[in-house]
Design a protein around this motif. Structure first.
Motif, mmCIF file in Angstrom:
data_model
loop_
_atom_site.group_PDB
_atom_site.id
_atom_site.type_symbol
_atom_site.label_atom_id
_atom_site.label_comp_id
_atom_site.label_asym_id
_atom_site.label_seq_id
_atom_site.Cartn_x
_atom_site.Cartn_y
_atom_site.Cartn_z
ATOM 1 N N VAL A 1 17.803 50.102 66.340
ATOM 2 C CA VAL A 1 18.259 50.502 67.677
ATOM 3 C C VAL A 1 19.554 49.773 68.023
ATOM 4 O O VAL A 1 20.503 50.373 68.534
ATOM 5 N N ILE A 2 19.617 48.484 67.728
ATOM 6 C CA ILE A 2 20.833 47.711 68.014
ATOM 7 C C ILE A 2 21.996 48.199 67.150
ATOM 8 O O ILE A 2 23.144 48.236 67.611
ATOM 9 N N ALA A 3 21.718 48.614 65.906
ATOM 10 C CA ALA A 3 22.778 49.177 65.062
ATOM 11 C C ALA A 3 23.314 50.477 65.666
ATOM 12 O O ALA A 3 24.529 50.725 65.666
ATOM 13 N N GLY A 4 22.424 51.308 66.202
ATOM 14 C CA GLY A 4 22.870 52.526 66.877
ATOM 15 C C GLY A 4 23.699 52.210 68.108
ATOM 16 O O GLY A 4 24.698 52.883 68.393
ATOM 17 N N LEU A 5 23.308 51.175 68.831
ATOM 18 C CA LEU A 5 24.080 50.739 69.986
ATOM 19 C C LEU A 5 25.470 50.261 69.556
ATOM 20 O O LEU A 5 26.469 50.526 70.234
ATOM 21 N N ALA A 6 25.537 49.593 68.409
ATOM 22 C CA ALA A 6 26.834 49.144 67.881
ATOM 23 C C ALA A 6 27.712 50.345 67.504
ATOM 24 O O ALA A 6 28.929 50.302 67.684
ATOM 25 N N ILE A 7 27.096 51.399 66.990
ATOM 26 C CA ILE A 7 27.866 52.617 66.680
ATOM 27 C C ILE A 7 28.423 53.202 67.973
ATOM 28 O O ILE A 7 29.600 53.563 68.051
ATOM 29 N N TRP A 8 27.591 53.295 69.011
ATOM 30 C CA TRP A 8 28.076 53.805 70.295
ATOM 31 C C TRP A 8 29.169 52.918 70.871
ATOM 32 O O TRP A 8 30.077 53.401 71.528
ATOM 33 N N VAL B 1 31.592 51.618 69.563
ATOM 34 C CA VAL B 1 32.926 51.937 69.036
ATOM 35 C C VAL B 1 33.717 52.751 70.062
ATOM 36 O O VAL B 1 34.920 52.567 70.210
ATOM 37 N N GLU B 2 33.049 53.624 70.800
ATOM 38 C CA GLU B 2 33.738 54.522 71.725
ATOM 39 C C GLU B 2 33.339 54.392 73.188
ATOM 40 O O GLU B 2 34.057 54.864 74.040
ATOM 41 N N PHE B 3 32.188 53.829 73.484
ATOM 42 C CA PHE B 3 31.695 53.855 74.856
ATOM 43 C C PHE B 3 31.605 52.445 75.436
ATOM 44 O O PHE B 3 30.957 51.571 74.865
ATOM 45 N N HIS B 4 32.246 52.275 76.599
ATOM 46 C CA HIS B 4 32.302 50.960 77.232
ATOM 47 C C HIS B 4 30.920 50.476 77.645
ATOM 48 O O HIS B 4 30.599 49.298 77.504
ATOM 49 N N TRP B 5 30.083 51.350 78.177
ATOM 50 C CA TRP B 5 28.736 50.949 78.608
ATOM 51 C C TRP B 5 27.944 50.396 77.434
ATOM 52 O O TRP B 5 27.166 49.459 77.601
ATOM 53 N N ALA B 6 28.129 50.971 76.233
ATOM 54 C CA ALA B 6 27.405 50.490 75.056
ATOM 55 C C ALA B 6 27.926 49.123 74.619
ATOM 56 O O ALA B 6 27.153 48.265 74.189
ATOM 57 N N ARG B 7 29.244 48.904 74.748
ATOM 58 C CA ARG B 7 29.808 47.584 74.421
ATOM 59 C C ARG B 7 29.232 46.518 75.349
ATOM 60 O O ARG B 7 28.891 45.433 74.911
ATOM 61 N N ARG B 8 29.127 46.847 76.637
ATOM 62 C CA ARG B 8 28.565 45.888 77.590
ATOM 63 C C ARG B 8 27.096 45.623 77.314
ATOM 64 O O ARG B 8 26.645 44.473 77.335
ATOM 65 N N LEU B 9 26.333 46.681 77.031
ATOM 66 C CA LEU B 9 24.916 46.521 76.736
ATOM 67 C C LEU B 9 24.697 45.735 75.445
ATOM 68 O O LEU B 9 23.805 44.893 75.354
ATOM 69 N N LEU B 10 25.546 45.976 74.447
ATOM 70 C CA LEU B 10 25.455 45.236 73.185
ATOM 71 C C LEU B 10 25.769 43.757 73.408
ATOM 72 O O LEU B 10 25.080 42.882 72.872
ATOM 73 N N GLY B 11 26.771 43.461 74.214
ATOM 74 C CA GLY B 11 27.086 42.067 74.537
ATOM 75 C C GLY B 11 25.936 41.389 75.284
ATOM 76 O O GLY B 11 25.577 40.245 74.988
ATOM 77 N N PHE B 12 25.345 42.111 76.239
ATOM 78 C CA PHE B 12 24.194 41.608 76.975
ATOM 79 C C PHE B 12 23.045 41.303 76.014
ATOM 80 O O PHE B 12 22.419 40.238 76.075
#
Length: 174
Positions: free
Chosen positions: A96-103, A105-116
């Protein structure tokens, strides 16, 4: 028409709108030998190649839309597989976290969630490793009981297999 790019800067006519590393705020221009700026030299490394390739794709409006669609679909597939694997023993959350990392790449909300997510996993790991061995043993035991319960409930309600009933039946007949 001006549009913000993935970093929030304005993009006009399909150009990325990025400044060279030496003129970005807060980043001094490092110089190499003979007065050449290090940021102006071509960097090697797979991250820089990927970043350059993505910038080239984003430079074209069709490429930008295609990249967003590709990243959205690929990330959704990986996250869906990861969610399906969460109840089973294995790397469900990691997928799931790998999929979030793929997102990301293009989506700011996913970058923030991944950092969180990274911050909290790091804080949890640091907290657990600072505890005594008996406390870590109890935390590990609680984790194993939780995983065993999730596996048991998943098998019981999705496949109709009750492992506890089978185990009790097996022990009673032997």
């Amino acid at each position: 028409m001006d549009q913000p790019d993935r970093d929030g800067r304005t993009v006009a006519d399909g150009r990325s709108g990025r400044r060279p590393a030496s003129s970005r705020p807060g980043r001094p221009a490092a110089t190499g030998g003979a007065g050449t700026a290090v940021a102006d030299r071509p960097r090697s490394g797979w991250r820089q190649r990927i970043r350059t390739t993505l910038d080239l794709i984003r430079a074209n409006p069709t490429g930008r839309v295609t990249l967003k669609i590709f990243v959205a679909v690929a990330g959704a597939l990986v996250v869906t597989v990861g969610i399906a694997l969460i109840p089973l023993p294995g790397p469900g959350w990691l997928i799931v976290i790998a999929g979030l990392a793929i997102w990301a790449v293009e989506f700011h909300w996913a970058r923030r969630l991944l950092g969180f997510t990274r911050r909290h996993v790091h804080n949890w790991t640091r907290w657990v490793t600072s505890r005594s061995l008996p406390v870590r043993f109890v935390l590990g035991s609680v984790g194993l009981v939780f995983v065993a319960t999730v596996v048991w409930l998943s098998l019981k309600y999705s496949l109709g297999i009750d492992l506890v009933a089978r185990l009790l039946h097996y022990l009673a007949t032997n």
